[in-house]
Write a protein that holds these residues in place. Sequence first.
Motif, PDB file in Angstrom:
ATOM      1  N   SER A  36      45.669  44.513  40.656  1.00 27.70           N
ATOM      2  CA  SER A  36      46.585  44.092  39.586  1.00 27.70           C
ATOM      3  C   SER A  36      46.211  42.751  38.975  1.00 27.70           C
ATOM      4  O   SER A  36      46.796  42.344  37.969  1.00 27.70           O
ATOM      5  CB  SER A  36      48.017  43.993  40.138  1.00 27.70           C
ATOM      6  OG  SER A  36      48.136  42.902  41.059  1.00 27.70           O
ATOM      7  N   PRO A  60      44.424  39.863  36.848  1.00 22.83           N
ATOM      8  CA  PRO A  60      43.780  39.861  35.529  1.00 22.83           C
ATOM      9  C   PRO A  60      42.289  39.623  35.671  1.00 22.83           C
ATOM     10  O   PRO A  60      41.816  39.208  36.742  1.00 22.83           O
ATOM     11  CB  PRO A  60      44.456  38.687  34.811  1.00 22.83           C
ATOM     12  CG  PRO A  60      44.884  37.765  35.919  1.00 22.83           C
ATOM     13  CD  PRO A  60      45.277  38.663  37.055  1.00 22.83           C
ATOM     14  N   SER A  92      38.373  39.350  43.291  1.00 21.91           N
ATOM     15  CA  SER A  92      38.400  39.333  41.830  1.00 21.91           C
ATOM     16  C   SER A  92      37.159  38.625  41.287  1.00 21.91           C
ATOM     17  O   SER A  92      36.522  39.093  40.338  1.00 21.91           O
ATOM     18  CB  SER A  92      39.666  38.633  41.337  1.00 21.91           C
ATOM     19  OG  SER A  92      39.695  38.564  39.931  1.00 21.91           O
TER      20      SER A  92
END
Length: 405
Positions: free
Chosen positions: A20, A22, A53
């Motif tokens: 989830s 960004p 990420s």
Amino acid sequence: MDAPSLTKLLSPEGWALVNSLPPYDEKQAMALATRLRADGVDPELAAAALTQSRLRAKARAKLGDFADGMLFTPDGVEQATRLVVAALHARRYLAAGVTRVADLTCGVGADALAFAGVGLGVLATDVDEVTAAIATVNLRHFPEAEVRHADGLSLDLAAERVDGVFADPARRTRGGKRVFDPAAYAPPLDAVWALREHVPALGIKVGPGIPHQGLPADAETQWVSVDGDVVEAGLWFGPLAPDGPGRSALLLRTTGGVTTSRALRNDDEDVVPDVGPVGAYLYEPDGAVIRAGLVAHAAAELGGRLLDPTIAYVTTDQPAAAPAPGRAPLATGYRVLDVMPFHLKRLKAYLRERGVGRLTIKKRGTAVTPEQLRTQLAPRGDGEATLVLTRVSGAQHVLVVDPLR
């Protein structure tokens, strides 16, 4: 990444969190970490998710959109094969009639993904438990792919019904230092290529700096470049080398989403290049061509000659023919504007007279460093120029060139 962090990431909460987040932005990473802590996210989980990420963003350069559904380690990103190259590996095994590949050093599973993606059965192993667990996650969509935490050299290949073997031995120490001695690879290169006695279809990914001396005489050694960057050399044995032993270069270029390729082989060991004066055009062969020792072959195809028998620059009197559709270029071309013996004061005056303030400096076969030369020249002005520092018939020269577009 350690085992507890991986366990947290693989929980329903952790997997939802990492997927989830960004797109990674280094400038926003600290603020995002602060917000996650304020939202009550476990600090260890937040740190692990943010690390993933960042690693996914870095891996996209090699794996494209596939990276967004994968997990990584820092070493895994560095060592992962680019997707376009891994796909070529897979096609070699498929064309050779292989049905089940043992990937002995699978890392995070980039090559294993490509093997499974073309329908091959895959047995992937890694000696690091966390890395093997990550590869299991990354191969989750392929039931025909099995991952084990094991030493790949300990496999009973016959009992496992393996008819193809692939390995990418580690070429860095745990501290990140690059290893150049093939005997110090993990596992050692000799131990891996001895497996061809049991499974002839053997492929080994090695560093592009591997020396020609000592290469196995029964392998095709192929150097691969992607968009001009030499990314690997591969040793291919048995049915994986359908054109037989030798040295080759494979060039891949992607423009506008379309990938073109070009292969060059040393089928004729007796190619002796002409050597002569600077012509109207200069060509710098692709790095894979240079590493494979195929500059003479490239010169013949370009219709040119070398500036110096020891330097990998080709010169022509006429522009070389453009590559055929679907074929990558063998070399980067330049129009030669001026040629002069290397002399600092004369070169500085030359640039000053022309108002050159922006310089691109290339070199080959000279001890001069571009950074030091740029400081000494102190270029000023609105013009720009490309300089090539090299030897011409043994003497240091400067070529002023303009890239062919």
